[in-house]
Motif scaffolding. Structure first.
Motif, short mmCIF file in Angstrom:
data_model
loop_
_atom_site.label_atom_id
_atom_site.label_comp_id
_atom_site.label_asym_id
_atom_site.label_seq_id
_atom_site.Cartn_x
_atom_site.Cartn_y
_atom_site.Cartn_z
N HIS A 101 -9.69 -52.22 -45.51
CA HIS A 101 -10.98 -52.15 -44.75
C HIS A 101 -12.12 -52.04 -45.60
N GLU A 102 -11.98 -51.43 -47.00
CA GLU A 102 -12.94 -51.29 -47.94
C GLU A 102 -13.51 -52.52 -48.79
N HIS A 103 -14.61 -52.33 -48.66
CA HIS A 103 -15.65 -53.68 -48.86
C HIS A 103 -16.97 -53.23 -49.75
N ASP A 104 -17.78 -53.95 -50.30
CA ASP A 104 -18.91 -53.97 -50.77
C ASP A 104 -20.06 -54.92 -49.96
N TRP A 105 -21.56 -54.36 -50.01
CA TRP A 105 -22.11 -55.06 -49.07
C TRP A 105 -23.50 -55.06 -49.81
N ALA A 106 -24.32 -56.09 -49.19
CA ALA A 106 -25.72 -56.45 -49.44
C ALA A 106 -26.50 -56.70 -48.32
N VAL A 107 -27.74 -55.96 -48.47
CA VAL A 107 -28.56 -56.09 -47.06
C VAL A 107 -29.90 -57.01 -47.24
N ILE A 108 -29.97 -58.20 -46.61
CA ILE A 108 -31.12 -59.27 -46.92
C ILE A 108 -32.08 -59.26 -45.78
N ARG A 109 -33.22 -59.13 -46.18
CA ARG A 109 -34.36 -59.40 -45.30
C ARG A 109 -34.64 -60.91 -45.29
N LEU A 110 -34.57 -61.56 -44.12
CA LEU A 110 -34.82 -62.78 -44.05
C LEU A 110 -36.37 -63.24 -44.45
N GLY A 111 -36.70 -64.20 -45.30
CA GLY A 111 -38.21 -64.64 -45.24
C GLY A 111 -38.75 -65.07 -44.11
N VAL A 112 -38.12 -65.81 -43.12
CA VAL A 112 -38.61 -66.18 -42.01
C VAL A 112 -37.64 -65.60 -40.92
N PRO A 113 -38.01 -64.63 -40.01
CA PRO A 113 -37.08 -64.49 -38.86
C PRO A 113 -36.94 -65.79 -38.17
N GLY A 114 -35.52 -65.58 -37.58
CA GLY A 114 -34.87 -66.76 -36.78
C GLY A 114 -33.78 -66.89 -36.13
N VAL A 115 -33.41 -67.88 -35.59
CA VAL A 115 -32.12 -68.16 -35.02
C VAL A 115 -30.94 -68.73 -36.35
N ILE A 116 -30.04 -68.06 -36.55
CA ILE A 116 -29.11 -68.71 -37.40
C ILE A 116 -28.29 -69.54 -36.92
N ARG A 117 -28.36 -70.67 -37.64
CA ARG A 117 -27.47 -71.57 -37.12
C ARG A 117 -26.16 -71.81 -37.92
N GLY A 118 -26.20 -71.43 -39.09
CA GLY A 118 -25.20 -71.51 -40.25
C GLY A 118 -25.35 -70.59 -41.45
N VAL A 119 -24.40 -70.00 -42.00
CA VAL A 119 -24.50 -69.57 -43.55
C VAL A 119 -23.65 -70.47 -44.30
N VAL A 120 -23.98 -70.39 -45.81
CA VAL A 120 -22.93 -70.82 -46.83
C VAL A 120 -23.03 -69.60 -47.87
N VAL A 121 -21.64 -69.19 -47.80
CA VAL A 121 -21.46 -68.17 -49.11
C VAL A 121 -20.95 -69.11 -50.35
N ASP A 122 -21.48 -69.04 -51.01
CA ASP A 122 -21.31 -69.88 -52.52
C ASP A 122 -20.85 -69.18 -53.45
N THR A 123 -19.67 -69.27 -53.88
CA THR A 123 -19.02 -68.53 -55.16
C THR A 123 -18.78 -69.36 -56.20
N ALA A 124 -19.77 -70.37 -56.44
CA ALA A 124 -19.89 -71.10 -57.75
C ALA A 124 -19.73 -70.19 -59.01
#
Length: 393
Positions: A101-124
């Motif tokens: 269950h252990e994990h790291d986390w980051a909190v992001i404030r959106l630049g524009v509030p809205g309805v999220i339709r999809g996210v991309v988690v890019d590990t390039a």
């Protein structure tokens, strides 16, 4: 459909670092045409993170794809273009591994509030140091830990890959929380969706930019997006370079290029601003503006605010405006433009109440920003207020 990759990528052995990058085909991810509401250029920010020992959390929201320099090392180790935490350890030699269950986390404030339709988690470029799994949560009240809503459940991801996840939670969010299990590195986080502006703020302004992304405007379609996307034309601020505007290829026919927009809501336009900033030898020669009156027939006429009628990544004709002439009302006749200039026009009389606008540029070229200043109709204001209540309830 969830499009993600699992497992580590092969070690880097030189050459193009993107040669073995794993990413879905552009057409396989239906939400990529929507704006990234977490974009740093829109005001997105990484407010906090549990750890950022190897690479800073702010890298998560940088525009552009991550870069990789195999020779770049600092006093803490390899310098990476992303967010990377230290390796977690278990409590003792008998239990050297972190708990599940252990994990790291980051909190992001959106630049524009809205309805999220999809996210991309890019590990390039995180080939063997990516997280085993991730999760994404959303909230509109980040101070209340109980208010976080699961957008993406704990899901395994792969290294050196664009892991894409659709989201089907019809609510307005202002903040996201990215969790990575148990540790590792993520290069970029993208949160694609529909802006949902605060109707009280727009009512207080009275007259505002009806096209601005932050106010709920949208680019529905364009004739050409060869050099850069049309969505840039409704970003905040002025373009600092040609990369921050919309530029078409050079025409070799007798047609012209165009952009079609959906206004923040049914509204009356009173003033127009066309910015050719940074386009010095490739600005359009002329431009005209038309609107689609409320109830008018035409492409996109049935789209409600927040519902894009056409994919932003679809090219719909190279020779003309692709929208037909039915229903469109010209409010700014064909007018000469100058390079690298902010052009401002007060309409001699207000345009009819409209839902959409179309800018035609002759014959081709680059445009930094388009601003349409005006006010919502009473019906438009009511619709936005009802939508806001529905998505925040």
């Amino acid at each position: 459909m969830t499009t993600h990759f699992t497992g580590a990528a092969p070690p880097y052995h030189g050459g193009d670092p993107y040669a073995d990058y794993r990413a879905p085909e552009p057409g396989a991810v239906p939400f990529l045409h929507l704006p990234d509401l977490a974009d740093r250029r829109l005001g997105g920010s990484v407010l906090a993170a549990s750890d950022e020992f190897f690479a800073e959390r702010e890298n998560l929201l940088l525009p552009g794809r991550p870069v990789f320099d195999p020779a770049a090392f600092g006093h803490k180790g390899k310098i990476m273009d992303g967010w990377e935490t230290r390796r977690r350890r278990g409590p003792s030699a008998d239990r050297p591994h972190p708990a599940g269950h252990e994990h790291d986390w980051a909190v992001i404030r959106l630049g524009v509030p809205g309805v999220i339709r999809g996210v991309v988690v890019d590990t390039a470029h995180f080939r063997g140091n990516h997280p085993r799994a991730i999760a994404v949560h959303g909230t509109a009240t980040p101070e209340d830990d109980a208010a976080w809503t699961e957008l993406v459940p704990v899901t395994e991801v792969g290294g050196h890959a664009a892991n894409a996840f659709p989201v089907s939670v019809p609510r307005r969010f202002t903040h996201l929380r990215l969790l990575q299990y148990p540790d590792g590195g993520v290069a970029r986080l993208r949160a694609h969706g529909d802006p949902v502006p605060d109707p009280a703020w727009l009512a207080a302004l009275g007259t505002f930019d009806l096209l601005a992304l932050e106010n709920g405007g949208a680019v529905e379609d364009a004739s050409d997006r060869f050099y850069s996307p049309p969505g840039h034309t409704i970003h905040p601020g002025r373009p600092r370079s040609m990369a921050e505007g919309w530029e078409t290829r050079r025409r070799r026919d007798d047609g012209h290029d165009w952009l079609r927009y959906r206004l923040a809501g049914p509204a009356v336009i009173r003033a127009v601003e066309i910015d050719t900033g940074s386009y010095k030898g490739n600005a359009p020669g002329w431009a005209s503006l038309s609107v689609l009156p409320v109830g008018g027939a035409g492409p996109g006429a049935d789209a409600s605010p927040g519902e894009t009628a056409g994919p932003d990544g679809t090219e719909t004709g190279a020779a003309g405006h692709g929208n037909g002439g039915e229903g469109w009302h010209e409010v700014l006749p064909r007018t000469a433009l100058r390079p690298d200039t902010v052009h401002r026009f007060v309409l001699p009389e207000p345009a009819p109440p409209a839902t959409h606008a179309r800018l035609d540029v002759y014959p081709d070229g680059g445009l930094g920003r388009l601003r349409l200043f005006g006010s919502l109709t009473p019906e438009g204001a009511r619709h936005l207020a009802e939508r806001h209540r529905r998505l925040t309830g």
